[in-house]
Design a protein around this motif. Structure first.
Motif, PDB file in Angstrom:
ATOM      1  N   ALA A 135       0.820  -1.220   0.000  1.00  0.00           N
ATOM      2  CA  ALA A 135       0.000   0.000   0.000  1.00  0.00           C
ATOM      3  C   ALA A 135       0.847   1.260   0.000  1.00  0.00           C
ATOM      4  O   ALA A 135       0.416   2.298  -0.519  1.00  0.00           O
ATOM      5  CB  ALA A 135      -0.933  -0.003   1.216  1.00  0.00           C
ATOM      6  N   GLY A 136       2.067   1.187   0.570  1.00  0.00           N
ATOM      7  CA  GLY A 136       2.882   2.389   0.720  1.00  0.00           C
ATOM      8  C   GLY A 136       3.959   2.565  -0.320  1.00  0.00           C
ATOM      9  O   GLY A 136       4.627   3.600  -0.341  1.00  0.00           O
ATOM     10  N   LEU A 137       4.134   1.562  -1.217  1.00  0.00           N
ATOM     11  CA  LEU A 137       5.171   1.705  -2.235  1.00  0.00           C
ATOM     12  C   LEU A 137       4.748   1.088  -3.579  1.00  0.00           C
ATOM     13  O   LEU A 137       4.635   1.794  -4.577  1.00  0.00           O
ATOM     14  CB  LEU A 137       6.485   1.066  -1.773  1.00  0.00           C
ATOM     15  N   GLY A 138       4.536  -0.223  -3.613  1.00  0.00           N
ATOM     16  CA  GLY A 138       4.298  -0.909  -4.879  1.00  0.00           C
ATOM     17  C   GLY A 138       3.097  -0.388  -5.654  1.00  0.00           C
ATOM     18  O   GLY A 138       3.211  -0.041  -6.840  1.00  0.00           O
ATOM     19  N   ARG A 139       1.957  -0.312  -4.983  1.00  0.00           N
ATOM     20  CA  ARG A 139       0.745   0.153  -5.671  1.00  0.00           C
ATOM     21  C   ARG A 139       0.827   1.618  -6.067  1.00  0.00           C
ATOM     22  O   ARG A 139       0.545   1.957  -7.226  1.00  0.00           O
ATOM     23  CB  ARG A 139      -0.491  -0.129  -4.806  1.00  0.00           C
ATOM     24  N   PRO A 140       1.189   2.525  -5.154  1.00  0.00           N
ATOM     25  CA  PRO A 140       1.233   3.938  -5.576  1.00  0.00           C
ATOM     26  C   PRO A 140       2.270   4.202  -6.662  1.00  0.00           C
ATOM     27  O   PRO A 140       2.042   5.047  -7.534  1.00  0.00           O
ATOM     28  CB  PRO A 140       1.562   4.693  -4.279  1.00  0.00           C
ATOM     29  N   LEU A 141       3.407   3.485  -6.651  1.00  0.00           N
ATOM     30  CA  LEU A 141       4.407   3.689  -7.701  1.00  0.00           C
ATOM     31  C   LEU A 141       3.864   3.232  -9.049  1.00  0.00           C
ATOM     32  O   LEU A 141       4.017   3.937 -10.060  1.00  0.00           O
ATOM     33  CB  LEU A 141       5.684   2.930  -7.367  1.00  0.00           C
ATOM     34  N   ALA A 142       3.228   2.066  -9.093  1.00  0.00           N
ATOM     35  CA  ALA A 142       2.676   1.569 -10.355  1.00  0.00           C
ATOM     36  C   ALA A 142       1.582   2.484 -10.880  1.00  0.00           C
ATOM     37  O   ALA A 142       1.501   2.751 -12.086  1.00  0.00           O
ATOM     38  CB  ALA A 142       2.138   0.151 -10.160  1.00  0.00           C
ATOM     39  N   VAL A 143       0.745   2.995  -9.985  1.00  0.00           N
ATOM     40  CA  VAL A 143      -0.306   3.933 -10.393  1.00  0.00           C
ATOM     41  C   VAL A 143       0.305   5.225 -10.902  1.00  0.00           C
ATOM     42  O   VAL A 143      -0.126   5.777 -11.926  1.00  0.00           O
ATOM     43  CB  VAL A 143      -1.279   4.202  -9.224  1.00  0.00           C
ATOM     44  N   GLU A 144       1.317   5.731 -10.215  1.00  0.00           N
ATOM     45  CA  GLU A 144       1.966   6.976 -10.616  1.00  0.00           C
ATOM     46  C   GLU A 144       2.565   6.858 -12.018  1.00  0.00           C
ATOM     47  O   GLU A 144       2.431   7.768 -12.843  1.00  0.00           O
ATOM     48  CB  GLU A 144       3.074   7.340  -9.617  1.00  0.00           C
ATOM     49  N   ALA A 145       3.224   5.746 -12.302  1.00  0.00           N
ATOM     50  CA  ALA A 145       3.884   5.577 -13.602  1.00  0.00           C
ATOM     51  C   ALA A 145       2.883   5.622 -14.740  1.00  0.00           C
ATOM     52  O   ALA A 145       3.146   6.214 -15.794  1.00  0.00           O
ATOM     53  CB  ALA A 145       4.663   4.267 -13.626  1.00  0.00           C
ATOM     54  N   VAL A 146       1.714   4.989 -14.543  1.00  0.00           N
ATOM     55  CA  VAL A 146       0.700   4.958 -15.598  1.00  0.00           C
ATOM     56  C   VAL A 146      -0.125   6.245 -15.603  1.00  0.00           C
ATOM     57  O   VAL A 146      -0.304   6.882 -16.644  1.00  0.00           O
ATOM     58  CB  VAL A 146      -0.212   3.732 -15.437  1.00  0.00           C
ATOM     59  N   ALA A 147      -0.626   6.625 -14.422  1.00  0.00           N
ATOM     60  CA  ALA A 147      -1.549   7.757 -14.346  1.00  0.00           C
ATOM     61  C   ALA A 147      -0.866   9.070 -14.695  1.00  0.00           C
ATOM     62  O   ALA A 147      -1.415   9.898 -15.434  1.00  0.00           O
ATOM     63  CB  ALA A 147      -2.161   7.847 -12.954  1.00  0.00           C
ATOM     64  N   SER A 148       0.339   9.284 -14.192  1.00  0.00           N
ATOM     65  CA  SER A 148       1.050  10.526 -14.456  1.00  0.00           C
ATOM     66  C   SER A 148       1.934  10.401 -15.686  1.00  0.00           C
ATOM     67  O   SER A 148       1.886  11.233 -16.595  1.00  0.00           O
ATOM     68  CB  SER A 148       1.897  10.914 -13.237  1.00  0.00           C
ATOM     69  N   VAL A 186      13.839   1.380  -9.491  1.00  0.00           N
ATOM     70  CA  VAL A 186      13.589   2.552  -8.649  1.00  0.00           C
ATOM     71  C   VAL A 186      13.085   2.120  -7.272  1.00  0.00           C
ATOM     72  O   VAL A 186      13.512   2.651  -6.234  1.00  0.00           O
ATOM     73  CB  VAL A 186      12.581   3.488  -9.347  1.00  0.00           C
ATOM     74  N   ALA A 187      12.170   1.158  -7.248  1.00  0.00           N
ATOM     75  CA  ALA A 187      11.621   0.683  -5.975  1.00  0.00           C
ATOM     76  C   ALA A 187      12.707   0.003  -5.140  1.00  0.00           C
ATOM     77  O   ALA A 187      12.842   0.265  -3.939  1.00  0.00           O
ATOM     78  CB  ALA A 187      10.468  -0.281  -6.234  1.00  0.00           C
ATOM     79  N   PHE A 188      13.488  -0.884  -5.761  1.00  0.00           N
ATOM     80  CA  PHE A 188      14.534  -1.587  -5.027  1.00  0.00           C
ATOM     81  C   PHE A 188      15.581  -0.604  -4.504  1.00  0.00           C
ATOM     82  O   PHE A 188      16.041  -0.717  -3.361  1.00  0.00           O
ATOM     83  CB  PHE A 188      15.207  -2.632  -5.912  1.00  0.00           C
ATOM     84  N   ARG A 189      15.950   0.361  -5.347  1.00  0.00           N
ATOM     85  CA  ARG A 189      16.942   1.347  -4.917  1.00  0.00           C
ATOM     86  C   ARG A 189      16.419   2.135  -3.723  1.00  0.00           C
ATOM     87  O   ARG A 189      17.141   2.361  -2.752  1.00  0.00           O
ATOM     88  CB  ARG A 189      17.281   2.312  -6.056  1.00  0.00           C
ATOM     89  N   GLY A 190      15.147   2.552  -3.790  1.00  0.00           N
ATOM     90  CA  GLY A 190      14.578   3.313  -2.683  1.00  0.00           C
ATOM     91  C   GLY A 190      14.557   2.527  -1.390  1.00  0.00           C
ATOM     92  O   GLY A 190      14.913   3.046  -0.316  1.00  0.00           O
TER      93      GLY A 190
END
Length: 413
Positions: A137-150, A363-367
């Motif tokens: 909820a705090g990383l995987g989902r919002p990152l995937a949504v951000e990449a597509v939505a934005s 990006v996720a792994f690095r973060g």
């Protein structure tokens, strides 16, 4: 293990590789009465199903409509799902792919890197003082949504909340384990998604921006019809959000399960590109993908008939010992050739968003490695729960604890 292959069993969702490995060794072309489909688990068969368009069709929607038309409700959904990139063949698939390809070139993906890294750093910086976080909820989902939505569609922040549910509904279209009631609700969810996209496409035509949706919404420019624009957007959202989110959560869990490998990567950040490829091999996001048999064929002394549904498993193929040495071992120094890694498919239907997905994972792994030291699961491993989507089976929640502190400088290659 019992030889009864039961993908509905909770143990399968927690550890599909144990079951898939048994099939790969004992019955690699397996007919499952529960799924009413052939299940392919060996590398050579999976690769063939993904690439042999003369025997395996990607047009699974027509089969689903025929089997489940009564579950669609009063508003027929299939005409709105229409001809989409994930369920098209031949010249139609080529035309749809060409229309969106400019948004997935290496240069286009490279331009998203800084924005996505800034987004991840912001998420983890806000969580850092608390010492705990749900990495789904705090990383995987919002990152995937951000990449597509934005990054691709320019969807305003206030309109993004339903996107993950809509993405999951899109990938569940091919799930043979859905009950009639679940399938009906899934189609209704897709109808709500299509209603939103219809309105968004109209807005983009009136006020275009510098994004993928604006380019393909201009039908004169893209050569796509309105239904094709709609269906293409739905397939991008499904593959780009649900599948990528699953890959992030399963990948981080793999690192938690192998703390020595996680420390190796933390201490040797130059390994990140190759390590991401190995993590994709080890826990491929696509557990199954669907095809329909075009013409009768023999496969491993089994006869597959025209019209039969085939579920081939990239996840199983990526652990085939005939191709990968010691495949059940996560080895972040392993050199995985991309041409051999079937995590994103192969051939003409190779995932067009694979480069973006790889960027998101890096990006996720690095973060996580740079900002969450001493990372550990907050709950026992057996307490984790998994999604019911047979095609991807993401983790529902991944609560972790860590030691708050300043970030470590890990460059993104």
């Amino acid at each position: 293990m019992e030889p009864d292959f039961n993908p509905a069993h909770p143990a399968f969702r927690a550890d599909p590789h144990r079951w898939l490995g048994w099939l790969r060794e004992r019955d690699p072309v397996h007919f499952s009465p529960r799924l009413n489909a052939w299940v392919l688990t060996r590398y050579d068969d999976v690769r063939r199903a993904a690439t042999d368009v003369s025997h395996f069709s990607n047009d699974t929607l027509s089969v689903l409509v025929g089997k489940h038309a009564g579950a669609m409700g009063p508003r027929r959904t299939e005409h709105r799902i229409g001809t989409n990139l994930g369920m098209a063949d031949g010249a139609v698939h080529t035309r749809l792919r060409a229309a969106i390809a400019p948004s997935f070139t290496p240069a286009a993906i490279q331009r998203l890197e800084g924005e996505l890294q800034h987004f991840v750093d912001g998420l983890l910086r806000r969580a850092a003082s608390g010492g705990e976080l749900d990495l789904v909820a705090g990383l995987g989902r919002p990152l995937a949504v951000e990449a597509v939505a934005s990054g691709l569609f320019g969807i305003p922040e206030g309109e993004r909340e339903p996107l993950f549910g809509w993405a999951a509904a899109t990938t569940r279209i091919s799930d043979p384990l859905l009950t009639r009631e679940e399938r009906r609700e899934n189609f209704l969810e897709l109808t709500r998604f299509a209603d939103y996209l219809d309105a968004l496409i109209v807005r983009r035509r009136q006020q275009p921006g510098d994004d993928l949706l604006s380019r393909i919404a201009d039908t004169d420019r893209s050569g796509l019809s309105h239904p094709e624009v709609l269906a293409t957007c739905m397939s991008i959202v499904g593959g780009g959000i649900d599948t990528v989110s699953m890959g992030i959560s399963r990948g981080i869990l793999a690192l938690l399960d192998h703390p020595g490998q996680m420390e190796l990567l933390r201490e040797n950040p130059d390994l990140l590109p190759g390590a991401t490829e190995e993590i994709l091999r080890f826990c491929a996001p696509a557990v199954f993908a669907a095809r329909v048999v075009r013409t009768d064929l023999e496969l491993k002394e089994k006869t597959l008939k025209a019209g039969d549904v085939v579920l081939y498993s990239p996840a199983a193929a990526c652990r085939d010992p005939a191709v990968f040495s010691d495949p059940d071992r996560l080895d972040l120094r392993r050199e995985v050739e991309r041409g051999h890694n079937l995590a994103f498919g192969h051939g003409a239907h190779y995932c067009i968003g694979a480069a973006l997905a790889r960027l998101e994972l890096r990006v996720a792994f690095r973060g996580v490695l740079s900002r969450l030291p001493r990372l550990e699961l907050k709950v026992p491993r057996s307490f984790l729960t998994y999604g019911r989507n047979l095609m991807s089976m993401g983790i529902e929640s991944l609560p972790v604890t860590f030691r708050p502190g300043p970030p470590q400088n890990i460059p993104l290659p």
